[in-house]
Write a protein that holds these residues in place. Structure first.
Motif, PDB file in Angstrom:
ATOM      1  N   GLY A  71      34.433   3.146  80.601  1.00  0.00           N
ATOM      2  CA  GLY A  71      33.328   2.265  80.968  1.00  0.00           C
ATOM      3  C   GLY A  71      33.080   1.129  79.993  1.00  0.00           C
ATOM      4  N   GLY A  72      34.046   0.841  79.124  1.00  0.00           N
ATOM      5  CA  GLY A  72      33.868  -0.235  78.165  1.00  0.00           C
ATOM      6  C   GLY A  72      33.860  -1.605  78.827  1.00  0.00           C
ATOM      7  N   GLU A  73      33.125  -2.540  78.217  1.00  0.00           N
ATOM      8  CA  GLU A  73      33.042  -3.910  78.721  1.00  0.00           C
ATOM      9  C   GLU A  73      33.030  -4.869  77.532  1.00  0.00           C
ATOM     10  OE1 GLU A  73      29.414  -4.122  80.885  1.00  0.00           O
ATOM     11  OE2 GLU A  73      30.050  -2.742  82.470  1.00  0.00           O
ATOM     12  N   LEU A  74      33.553  -6.085  77.770  1.00  0.00           N
ATOM     13  CA  LEU A  74      33.484  -7.136  76.760  1.00  0.00           C
ATOM     14  C   LEU A  74      32.720  -8.323  77.335  1.00  0.00           C
ATOM     15  CD1 LEU A  74      34.240  -8.325  74.000  1.00  0.00           C
ATOM     16  CD2 LEU A  74      36.358  -9.174  75.035  1.00  0.00           C
ATOM     17  N   TRP A  75      31.700  -8.772  76.593  1.00  0.00           N
ATOM     18  CA  TRP A  75      30.907  -9.924  76.956  1.00  0.00           C
ATOM     19  C   TRP A  75      30.987 -10.935  75.816  1.00  0.00           C
ATOM     20  CZ3 TRP A  75      27.204  -9.773  81.279  1.00  0.00           C
ATOM     21  CH2 TRP A  75      27.252  -8.570  82.001  1.00  0.00           C
ATOM     22  N   ALA A  76      30.684 -12.195  76.104  1.00  0.00           N
ATOM     23  CA  ALA A  76      30.717 -13.220  75.065  1.00  0.00           C
ATOM     24  C   ALA A  76      29.690 -14.303  75.387  1.00  0.00           C
ATOM     25  CB  ALA A  76      32.110 -13.841  74.942  1.00  0.00           C
ATOM     26  N   MET A  77      29.189 -14.962  74.337  1.00  0.00           N
ATOM     27  CA  MET A  77      28.225 -16.045  74.506  1.00  0.00           C
ATOM     28  C   MET A  77      28.254 -16.952  73.280  1.00  0.00           C
ATOM     29  SD  MET A  77      24.514 -14.299  73.672  1.00  0.00           S
ATOM     30  CE  MET A  77      23.760 -15.920  73.441  1.00  0.00           C
ATOM     31  N   MET A  78      27.654 -18.146  73.425  1.00  0.00           N
ATOM     32  CA  MET A  78      27.538 -19.090  72.324  1.00  0.00           C
ATOM     33  C   MET A  78      26.058 -19.368  72.068  1.00  0.00           C
ATOM     34  SD  MET A  78      29.250 -22.878  71.922  1.00  0.00           S
ATOM     35  CE  MET A  78      28.248 -23.596  73.230  1.00  0.00           C
ATOM     36  N   LEU A  79      25.668 -19.426  70.820  1.00  0.00           N
ATOM     37  CA  LEU A  79      24.272 -19.650  70.467  1.00  0.00           C
ATOM     38  C   LEU A  79      23.803 -21.023  70.926  1.00  0.00           C
ATOM     39  CD1 LEU A  79      21.708 -18.789  68.812  1.00  0.00           C
ATOM     40  CD2 LEU A  79      22.731 -20.050  66.914  1.00  0.00           C
ATOM     41  N   ASP A  80      22.622 -21.058  71.544  1.00  0.00           N
ATOM     42  CA  ASP A  80      21.927 -22.304  71.873  1.00  0.00           C
ATOM     43  C   ASP A  80      20.614 -22.273  71.087  1.00  0.00           C
ATOM     44  OD1 ASP A  80      20.258 -24.276  72.984  1.00  0.00           O
ATOM     45  OD2 ASP A  80      21.309 -24.205  74.899  1.00  0.00           O
ATOM     46  N   THR A  81      20.577 -23.010  69.972  1.00  0.00           N
ATOM     47  CA  THR A  81      19.436 -22.929  69.052  1.00  0.00           C
ATOM     48  C   THR A  81      18.127 -23.309  69.729  1.00  0.00           C
ATOM     49  OG1 THR A  81      20.894 -23.460  67.194  1.00  0.00           O
ATOM     50  CG2 THR A  81      18.531 -23.737  66.843  1.00  0.00           C
ATOM     51  N   ALA A  82      18.113 -24.442  70.421  1.00  0.00           N
ATOM     52  CA  ALA A  82      16.874 -24.925  71.026  1.00  0.00           C
ATOM     53  C   ALA A  82      16.378 -23.970  72.116  1.00  0.00           C
ATOM     54  CB  ALA A  82      17.081 -26.323  71.596  1.00  0.00           C
ATOM     55  N   ALA A  83      17.289 -23.485  72.958  1.00  0.00           N
ATOM     56  CA  ALA A  83      16.890 -22.583  74.044  1.00  0.00           C
ATOM     57  C   ALA A  83      16.342 -21.270  73.482  1.00  0.00           C
ATOM     58  CB  ALA A  83      18.067 -22.314  74.973  1.00  0.00           C
ATOM     59  N   THR A  84      16.931 -20.792  72.388  1.00  0.00           N
ATOM     60  CA  THR A  84      16.458 -19.554  71.778  1.00  0.00           C
ATOM     61  C   THR A  84      15.064 -19.739  71.198  1.00  0.00           C
ATOM     62  OG1 THR A  84      18.739 -18.959  71.234  1.00  0.00           O
ATOM     63  CG2 THR A  84      17.006 -17.762  70.091  1.00  0.00           C
ATOM     64  N   PHE A  85      14.836 -20.869  70.535  1.00  0.00           N
ATOM     65  CA  PHE A  85      13.516 -21.159  69.969  1.00  0.00           C
ATOM     66  C   PHE A  85      12.473 -21.257  71.091  1.00  0.00           C
ATOM     67  CE2 PHE A  85      11.949 -23.434  65.888  1.00  0.00           C
ATOM     68  CZ  PHE A  85      10.796 -22.675  65.910  1.00  0.00           C
ATOM     69  N   ASP A  86      12.837 -21.924  72.193  1.00  0.00           N
ATOM     70  CA  ASP A  86      11.918 -22.021  73.332  1.00  0.00           C
ATOM     71  C   ASP A  86      11.575 -20.632  73.867  1.00  0.00           C
ATOM     72  OD1 ASP A  86      12.158 -24.723  73.019  1.00  0.00           O
ATOM     73  OD2 ASP A  86      13.307 -25.073  74.848  1.00  0.00           O
ATOM     74  N   GLY A  87      12.566 -19.756  73.912  1.00  0.00           N
ATOM     75  CA  GLY A  87      12.320 -18.405  74.394  1.00  0.00           C
ATOM     76  C   GLY A  87      11.368 -17.637  73.503  1.00  0.00           C
ATOM     77  N   LEU A  88      11.482 -17.847  72.186  1.00  0.00           N
ATOM     78  CA  LEU A  88      10.558 -17.197  71.260  1.00  0.00           C
ATOM     79  C   LEU A  88       9.125 -17.675  71.482  1.00  0.00           C
ATOM     80  CD1 LEU A  88      12.232 -17.006  67.733  1.00  0.00           C
ATOM     81  CD2 LEU A  88      11.381 -15.120  69.116  1.00  0.00           C
TER      82      LEU A  88
END
Length: 350
Positions: A71-88
């Motif tokens: 059941g293993g899976e691999l996911w990946a993403m790239m940091l979006d600084t502004a979007a992360t700050f908005d989410g906080l």
């Protein structure tokens, strides 16, 4: 890789750090874990290593072709600084009106995208969010070049100290004293600041802090949680280098910094070492002429290069102590798909 919940990959630029992070995530997935690899580097190196022509987004995406019977899976993403700050902001604000006041504030917009340390703190925040995401049981973080990676390690604590600093409390004074923005701007100390930074910037910043009122406790608690996560037993730091004196010096420096901060070094990985072509044998002479002699001389030269590389690695090996040091050979092609990652994985996890 079997029991860590977070793996942080550190190293100077150009040593194969992003590729190694992808290999670690892929191995974990093949071993039955649900792994996500997040890169802080805005370049497309992680997407290239995974063979993704369309690139990566700020949301985790599942990598097809990497799975296991467990059941293993691999996911990946790239940091979006502004979007992360908005989410906080959306997480900690009291109501939609407060969110709107902050997100539309010019001071906030400039700070979210340009202030020193913002990227590193948002990377730590992304790590925290992924760690608590039920979709994943392992987060592999590909950090910026190593001296910036220390900023990643320090950023949550820096935020906590700033929220407790007298400068922040001074900026919050208009809110806590009930002063209006322009009334506060008329106070002597704020007038002095306004002469330096400009009255518009001062008004925007005071408006931001007024809108921020009440959220600092949530930010501080979150930052403290991230600090604890980075120093938890389940968090493993892996230092990555290549067999050059400058990158080894950088790796040794970083490993020493981790030790000084009482953070565990789990392993060191050295990429692109000249392969071991084996012994020449007593009956083979390096001298002479002809094609065979040229080949023999070439092997002897490659062996000498490898021995020099191994000698350069010794300070890192000594500092690693009981932590394993993996030596990976230089490949005959670039890494741009899952098959190439598998080749590295076979060397790293024989």
């Amino acid at each position: 890789m079997s029991d860590a919940s977070v793996v942080v990959c550190c190293g100077s630029g150009g040593v194969g750090k992003t590729t190694t992070a992808a290999v670690l995530g892929m191995h974990a997935a093949r071993a039955g874990r649900r792994a996500v690899v997040v890169t802080i580097d805005p370049a497309k190196r992680l997407a290239d290593a995974l063979g993704l022509e369309a690139g990566l987004s700020s949301e985790p995406q599942r990598i097809e072709g990497v799975a296991s019977a467990g059941g293993g899976e691999l996911w990946a993403m790239m940091l979006d600084t502004a979007a992360t700050f908005d989410g906080l902001v959306r997480t900690h604000a009291d109501d939609p009106e407060q969110v709107d006041r902050i997100l539309t504030n010019p001071f906030y917009r400039n700070m979210a995208g340009a202030m020193s340390g913002t990227q590193e703190y948002m990377a730590a925040e992304t790590l925290h969010a992924l760690h608590h995401d039920d979709r994943f049981d392992l987060v592999v973080v590909d950090t910026p070049p190593s001296r910036n990676a220390l900023d990643f390690l320090d950023a949550p604590g820096v935020l906590s100290r700033f929220l407790d600093h007298k400068i922040f409390k001074l900026a919050m004074l208009p809110t806590r004293s009930g002063l209006k923005i322009f009334g506060a701007a008329a106070q002597p100390i704020f007038k002095a600041i306004g002469k330096v930074v400009g009255s518009d910037v001062l008004a925007d910043s005071l408006a931001f802090f007024q809108a921020f009122s009440g959220m600092e406790t949530g930010f501080r608690e979150r930052a403290d949680d991230v600090v604890a996560l980075l120093r938890a037993q389940g968090t493993a730091f892996v230092v990555i280098a290549s067999p050059r004196h400058d990158t080894i010096t950088e790796a040794v420096w970083f490993a020493q910094q981790l030790r000084d901060q009482e953070v565990r070094l789990a392993a060191a990985i050295v990429n692109r070492l000249v392969p071991d072509f084996g012994e020449l044998g007593d009956d083979v002479s390096v001298g002479g002429r002809g094609d065979r002699a040229v080949l023999v001389a070439n092997v002897a030269e490659l062996r000498a290069i490898r021995e020099a590389e191994l000698a350069a690695l010794q300070p890192l090996i000594d500092l690693a102590g009981d932590a394993p040091v993996a030596l990976l050979p230089l490949l005959d092609q670039d890494v741009h798909d899952l098959a190439a990652l598998d080749r590295i994985g076979a060397e790293l996890f024989p």
